[in-house]
Write a protein that holds these residues in place. Sequence first.
Motif, PDB file in Angstrom:
ATOM      1  N   ARG A 348       0.809  -1.212   0.000  1.00 21.99           N
ATOM      2  CA  ARG A 348       0.000   0.000   0.000  1.00 21.99           C
ATOM      3  C   ARG A 348       0.849   1.272   0.000  1.00 21.99           C
ATOM      4  O   ARG A 348       2.032   1.241   0.283  1.00 21.99           O
ATOM      5  N   GLY A 349       0.157   2.377  -0.304  1.00 25.58           N
ATOM      6  CA  GLY A 349       0.732   3.711  -0.168  1.00 25.58           C
ATOM      7  C   GLY A 349       2.003   3.909  -0.971  1.00 25.58           C
ATOM      8  O   GLY A 349       2.123   3.523  -2.128  1.00 25.58           O
ATOM      9  N   ARG A 350       2.990   4.553  -0.310  1.00 27.39           N
ATOM     10  CA  ARG A 350       4.259   4.840  -0.958  1.00 27.39           C
ATOM     11  C   ARG A 350       4.988   3.572  -1.362  1.00 27.39           C
ATOM     12  O   ARG A 350       5.709   3.543  -2.356  1.00 27.39           O
ATOM     13  N   ASN A 405       9.083   8.685  -8.044  1.00 24.14           N
ATOM     14  CA  ASN A 405       8.598   8.042  -6.825  1.00 24.14           C
ATOM     15  C   ASN A 405       8.734   8.967  -5.622  1.00 24.14           C
ATOM     16  O   ASN A 405       7.837   9.041  -4.769  1.00 24.14           O
ATOM     17  N   GLU A 406       9.866   9.687  -5.541  1.00 18.78           N
ATOM     18  CA  GLU A 406      10.048  10.630  -4.432  1.00 18.78           C
ATOM     19  C   GLU A 406       9.016  11.746  -4.489  1.00 18.78           C
ATOM     20  O   GLU A 406       8.457  12.140  -3.445  1.00 18.78           O
ATOM     21  N   LEU A 407       8.770  12.273  -5.668  1.00 15.11           N
ATOM     22  CA  LEU A 407       7.770  13.336  -5.804  1.00 15.11           C
ATOM     23  C   LEU A 407       6.387  12.823  -5.430  1.00 15.11           C
ATOM     24  O   LEU A 407       5.606  13.523  -4.767  1.00 15.11           O
ATOM     25  N   GLN A 408       6.072  11.592  -5.828  1.00 14.32           N
ATOM     26  CA  GLN A 408       4.786  11.005  -5.500  1.00 14.32           C
ATOM     27  C   GLN A 408       4.656  10.798  -3.993  1.00 14.32           C
ATOM     28  O   GLN A 408       3.604  11.080  -3.402  1.00 14.32           O
ATOM     29  N   SER A 409       5.709  10.334  -3.355  1.00  9.84           N
ATOM     30  CA  SER A 409       5.680  10.127  -1.908  1.00  9.84           C
ATOM     31  C   SER A 409       5.499  11.443  -1.178  1.00  9.84           C
ATOM     32  O   SER A 409       4.744  11.538  -0.208  1.00  9.84           O
ATOM     33  N   ARG A 410       6.196  12.490  -1.669  1.00 13.52           N
ATOM     34  CA  ARG A 410       6.072  13.802  -1.039  1.00 13.52           C
ATOM     35  C   ARG A 410       4.663  14.359  -1.215  1.00 13.52           C
ATOM     36  O   ARG A 410       4.102  14.965  -0.314  1.00 13.52           O
ATOM     37  N   ARG A 411       4.087  14.122  -2.386  1.00 11.45           N
ATOM     38  CA  ARG A 411       2.724  14.602  -2.638  1.00 11.45           C
ATOM     39  C   ARG A 411       1.725  13.894  -1.727  1.00 11.45           C
ATOM     40  O   ARG A 411       0.813  14.522  -1.186  1.00 11.45           O
ATOM     41  N   MET A 412       1.914  12.603  -1.520  1.00 13.15           N
ATOM     42  CA  MET A 412       1.022  11.849  -0.641  1.00 13.15           C
ATOM     43  C   MET A 412       1.141  12.338   0.791  1.00 13.15           C
ATOM     44  O   MET A 412       0.164  12.405   1.531  1.00 13.15           O
ATOM     45  N   SER A 413       2.368  12.708   1.186  1.00 18.68           N
ATOM     46  CA  SER A 413       2.570  13.201   2.547  1.00 18.68           C
ATOM     47  C   SER A 413       1.970  14.585   2.724  1.00 18.68           C
ATOM     48  O   SER A 413       1.342  14.893   3.731  1.00 18.68           O
ATOM     49  N   ASP A 414       2.141  15.464   1.694  1.00 18.31           N
ATOM     50  CA  ASP A 414       1.629  16.831   1.788  1.00 18.31           C
ATOM     51  C   ASP A 414       0.114  16.892   1.695  1.00 18.31           C
ATOM     52  O   ASP A 414      -0.498  17.898   2.064  1.00 18.31           O
TER      53      ASP A 414
END
Length: 627
Positions: A348-350, A405-414
């Motif tokens: 799931r998630g990131r 992937n890093e940008l996607q993870s950051r977007r999910m966190s923000d």
Amino acid sequence: MESFLYQASIYLAAAVIAVPIAARLGLGSVLGYLAAGIAIGPVLGLVGAETEDLQHFAEFGVVMMLFLIGLELEPRALWDMRHKLLGLGGLQIVLSTLAIMGVAMAYHQPWGIALAIGLTLSLSSTAIVLQTLSEKGLMQTSGGRSVFSVLLTQDIAVIPFLAFLPLLAATVPVQMNADGSIYRANGDGHGGDHGHGATMSLVEGLPGWGVTLVTIAAVGAVILAGVFLTRPIFRFIHAAHLREMYTALALLIVVSISFLMMLVGLSPALGAFLAGVVLASSEFRHELESDLEPFKGLLLGLFFITVGAGINFTLLFEDWPALISMAILVIAIKGALLYCLAVAFKIRGRDRWLFTLGLAQAGEFGFVLVAFSVAQGVIPQSVAETLLLVIALTMLITPLLFIINELQSRRMSDAGGDIEADDIDEEGPVIIAGIGRFGQIVNRLLQGSGFNTVVLDHDMETIALMRRFGFKGFLGDPSRPDILHAAGLHTARILVVALDDKDAATRLVAYARKTRPDIHIIARAYDRVHVYRLYQAGADDIVREMFDSSLRAGRYALEKLGLTDYEAAEAERVFYAHDRDAVRQLAEVWDPNIPASKNDAYVERAKSLEQSLEAALSARQEEPKRA
């Protein structure tokens, strides 16, 4: 000699210039090495035909990397991964092979060639992916472990691939190469046994059962040597008192095991990985890691440079839209399948995006399979050149996928809301809830003493930083009952509560005490009032976060004021014992509904305890004088 020094200078200079630039731009070392190879090869033409020979040498970096990975995995951990190895990894290979084979047949390739292409492109880049995961501290995440299990399955699958591909040669019809020459299976020019006459082998000419016995014997020899010979050999080397002998022994272990695996027809990388797993529980593990790490890094870097230098830009420029489209199509097909598998296996998630984007490329073993397929008459040379270029392009795109992937993870966190917790797949005798300044010291002490811990924290950046330095932790709110139970609350012996949030820490202690009356709870307290709350919640040992450091500061002050080291230490010991007893007594009369200043029982007990402290300290000061 002059030529060798010239080439070495070119490769090293390219790496020294390109890699730091790429790292400072946040692109990672892999893209820097690839860019360095492109610069000195196709762009500047500083290197040429020796690149292919050098690549075979550089591939030994992959072997070393798998050996070091094996050192991090005990056999029990590998057994625990069996479901992901067989299920997740096996399905990825089968589905990717069939999907890519179908596309190749749609482009009018015969089914034999299409199947060989599918098998080749189903593999991902172990070297690039694991190097990038290690650099970014993602190896210990749930997604990182899933990626590793698939890569390990792929490396093992290379062995049956090499055995199966020659069987496809009979299915390939007579064709015309791009230069007008005739190509057919096992024909002239790419015949099946070309170059094999000088190959050393322990299984050549043996019947099937003989090959099986020799192979099993070789694997058994590696295991037995790892269990019974490493300790005596290391003691023998230690007697020489020469640091370089440890490095020589480490290299000997990897080289000899790789050579043995090649003699019986197995993958050197697989043999090195097996040896690493056998030695994972050895006390010499850290010595081997430190000795081999520099060689692994340089050889992997050299491998990436040769990949970049070997790209046929002439062919690329002739038909770049089609080739780039093929590379993107391969990534899209594999990415779609990987995403579906991630959903099916509840990643799931990131972690799901890391799994999808991290494995979507083709890999370095693809170069090996293409060359082998050409030699066996399975794939014509014209198709092989295109295939090699597509593999290289997907590997070039891989660092960019990790950036996405890093940008996607950051977007999910923000985006806010609750952060999706990791899948916790470990249990241990100690659960540490919170890994800030307090919790990390506890964790390092316990792990350094040989005890397994399960670390939980709700802060993503803290967990990411922890993983970057090689410590394993799980993202999740430790105060949530489901997270606690997933971490093994039902079997743990000790729970260390080191949360910054006082209310959350108190709730966690109360829930753990109610759920597991027998578990030992060690809790961090913010101040005295928090100590009382934790005491009533059921904590066994309560540590005020500033108490011990304040005592040490006070002891230093006493020493500077003229007390001897012994007198200052005794004063510290008396104060420590008295204060712990005083806090326990005060906790018994403390009432959260009454301010401490208006609680008569609390005030009287505090006065009495303060007087007893003064008496105890005075008594200790008088003892040396009477003596």
